[in-house]
Design a protein around this motif. Structure first.
Motif, mmCIF file in Angstrom:
data_model
loop_
_atom_site.group_PDB
_atom_site.id
_atom_site.type_symbol
_atom_site.label_atom_id
_atom_site.label_comp_id
_atom_site.label_asym_id
_atom_site.label_seq_id
_atom_site.Cartn_x
_atom_site.Cartn_y
_atom_site.Cartn_z
ATOM 1 N N THR A 73 51.703 109.695 49.794
ATOM 2 C CA THR A 73 52.717 110.570 48.318
ATOM 3 C C THR A 73 53.538 109.530 47.962
ATOM 4 O OG1 THR A 73 52.276 112.580 50.490
ATOM 5 C CG2 THR A 73 53.874 112.856 48.149
ATOM 6 N N ASP A 152 47.144 116.495 45.853
ATOM 7 C CA ASP A 152 47.470 115.959 47.409
ATOM 8 C C ASP A 152 47.183 117.136 48.701
ATOM 9 O OD1 ASP A 152 49.001 114.188 49.341
ATOM 10 O OD2 ASP A 152 50.795 114.789 48.761
ATOM 11 N N GLU A 153 46.850 116.932 49.904
ATOM 12 C CA GLU A 153 46.117 117.613 50.760
ATOM 13 C C GLU A 153 44.732 118.393 50.197
ATOM 14 O OE1 GLU A 153 49.446 118.623 53.466
ATOM 15 O OE2 GLU A 153 50.985 117.331 52.379
ATOM 16 N N ARG A 256 57.454 109.152 58.243
ATOM 17 C CA ARG A 256 58.257 110.463 58.192
ATOM 18 C C ARG A 256 58.497 110.506 59.346
ATOM 19 N NH1 ARG A 256 55.075 114.906 55.997
ATOM 20 N NH2 ARG A 256 54.582 113.568 54.444
HETATM 21 MG MG MG Z 1 51.558 113.407 51.966
#
Ligand code: MG
Ligand code: ADP
Length: 414
Positions: A73, A152-153, A256
């Protein structure tokens, strides 16, 4: 000491202590940093793929895959932000729209977000999907330039609603007179292709790129870079950063998770007015995050999965040796009756048990029963007390958690 002086102490200590964070925002998940260490190659590739739009040509569709936290992302937003800056400088009709399909949820809402980016109003609900698509198509023609759609996703959308919308989107250029679109699809699921119709797949993956997980050394570089702007000087020790990187790398190289560890450790240090973030803070942050993750997973389980898990919980509490699929199904049915729900079939329950195993709430092991074939031994995957403390706050379960199933009466230690 009264309450007021307790608080007085808390606030004064906070004000007098050295500051930990310089800019906490830098650690947010959606923050796109100016520098993405170890993603230069991917950024360059994406840049080369989208560059033709600067000459008014449609670029290839791109499919980006990789596990969570591998920078997909961030890299995609980074490249597209720079692309639109460049387009603005040169006054070129290039636009892009970023949609996270998992947050947005339905095909209708994905389409209306795309319409919104083209300045077309679509009511929140009520139109047929075909009508929304017509408006989108007209909007594209009116835009009369290149429109890049970032989904996205995308795996979440396709798993829930199929690939009809993607099919329409990959075909839309055929019916446009002036506008042109390209799609950037991003998937966290590496098996995503299996869910697509071959025609959609071949169109969507004109270009493809995989983001591999980071290793510990790469995560360390990423953390050091982000930490420079997030924390005050001297607060963060090198050893703490290395530990964060090692812990996140041991999972699956998720940046993350590494950033979360750092942020939570910083908050713990801040709360106790510590001057530095130590390895001890990182370790505690890890336990805190793991705990929160399990609690969240437990709270969000569907009702039947909760009852299956509760069955295993009650078996564990009764300390019996019985914990095979059949036992659990028996207790589950009893719990369903108590809760006023219709039990699912044993087969469905078996697959719920597998799902609970995948997310780590149960541990299952296949055992042979000699002539009687094979079955599964099932144990809790998390501490029993944790399940108890979450379920006690669930109004449907608080009573059942103290329930003794009929099949267990007098069965302890059998
Ligand atoms: Mg992502
Ligand atoms: P994905 O989309 O692959 O799940 P993200 O792009 O959301 O992963 O990255 C997760 C977090 O890690 C984000 O906060 C992102 O800014 C950060 N991040 C990922 N890769 C890098 C990198 N190479 N340098 C700096 N930060 C990164």
């Amino acid at each position: 000491m009264n309450d007021s002086s307790v608080l007085e102490g808390v606030f004064d200590r906070f004000l007098n202590s050295a500051r930990v964070f310089k800019d906490r925002e830098m650690l947010r998940h959606d923050y796109v940093p100016e520098n993405l260490p170890h993603r230069t190659e991917q950024i360059q590739l994406l840049g080369e793929i989208v560059a033709p739009v600067l000459k008014g040509v449609r670029c290839s569709n791109i499919l980006i895959y990789g596990k969570t936290g591998t920078g997909k992302t961030a890299a995609a937003k980074y490249v597209l932000n720079k692309l639109s800056q460049k387009a603005q400088e040169w006054r070129l009709p290039v636009r892009f729209c970023y949609v996270n399909c998992r947050w947005v949820g339905t095909e209708y809402r994905v389409l209306s977000a795309l319409c919104g980016a083209l300045g077309i109003e679509v009511p929140f609900t009520g139109l047929a999907l075909g009508e929304v698509f017509d408006r989108f198509r007209k909007g594209l023609d009116a835009h009369n330039g290149v429109f890049i759609v970032v989904l996205d996703e995308i795996d979440a959308l396709v798993k829930a609603h199929g690939d009809t919308l993607l099919y329409e989107l990959t075909r839309v250029n055929e019916v446009l007179h002036f506008g042109r679109t390209a799609i950037v699809g991003i998937s966290n699921d590496l098996r995503f292709k299996d869910f697509l119709d071959p025609r959609v797949l071949s169109s969507l993956s004109e270009e493809e790129t995989v983001f591999r997980p980071y290793d510990a050394a790469e995560l360390r570089d990423i953390l050091l870079d982000r930490a420079k702007s997030a924390f005050c000087d001297e607060v963060l020790s090198e050893s703490a950063v290395s530990l964060c990187a090692a812990l996140a790398a041991a999972e699956h190289g998720d940046a993350r998770r590494a950033l979360d560890l750092l942020r939570v450790a910083g908050e713990l240090a801040e709360r106790e007015s510590a001057e530095t973030i130590t390895e001890e803070h990182i370790r505690r942050a890890e336990r805190r995050i793991e705990h929160d993750r399990v609690v969240e997973a437990l709270e969000n389980l569907p009702a039947h999965s909760k009852l299956v898990l509760l069955g295993v919980y009650l078996l564990a509490k009764a300390n019996t040796a019985r914990a095979i699929t059949g036992d659990i199904y028996e207790i589950y049915c009893e719990l369903c009756n108590q809760a006023g729900l219709t039990p699912l079939t044993q087969r469905r329950v078996s697959s719920l048990i597998n799902e609970l195993d995948v997310i780590g709430l149960l541990n299952t092991r296949v055992v042979s029963m000699g002539r009687h074939g094979r079955t599964k031994k099932i144990r809790l995957g998390v501490p029993r007390g944790m399940i108890g403390s979450v379920f006690i706050n669930d109004e449907r379960l608080e009573r059942l958690i103290k329930y003794t199933p009929r099949c267990l009466i007098g069965a302890a230690n059998s």
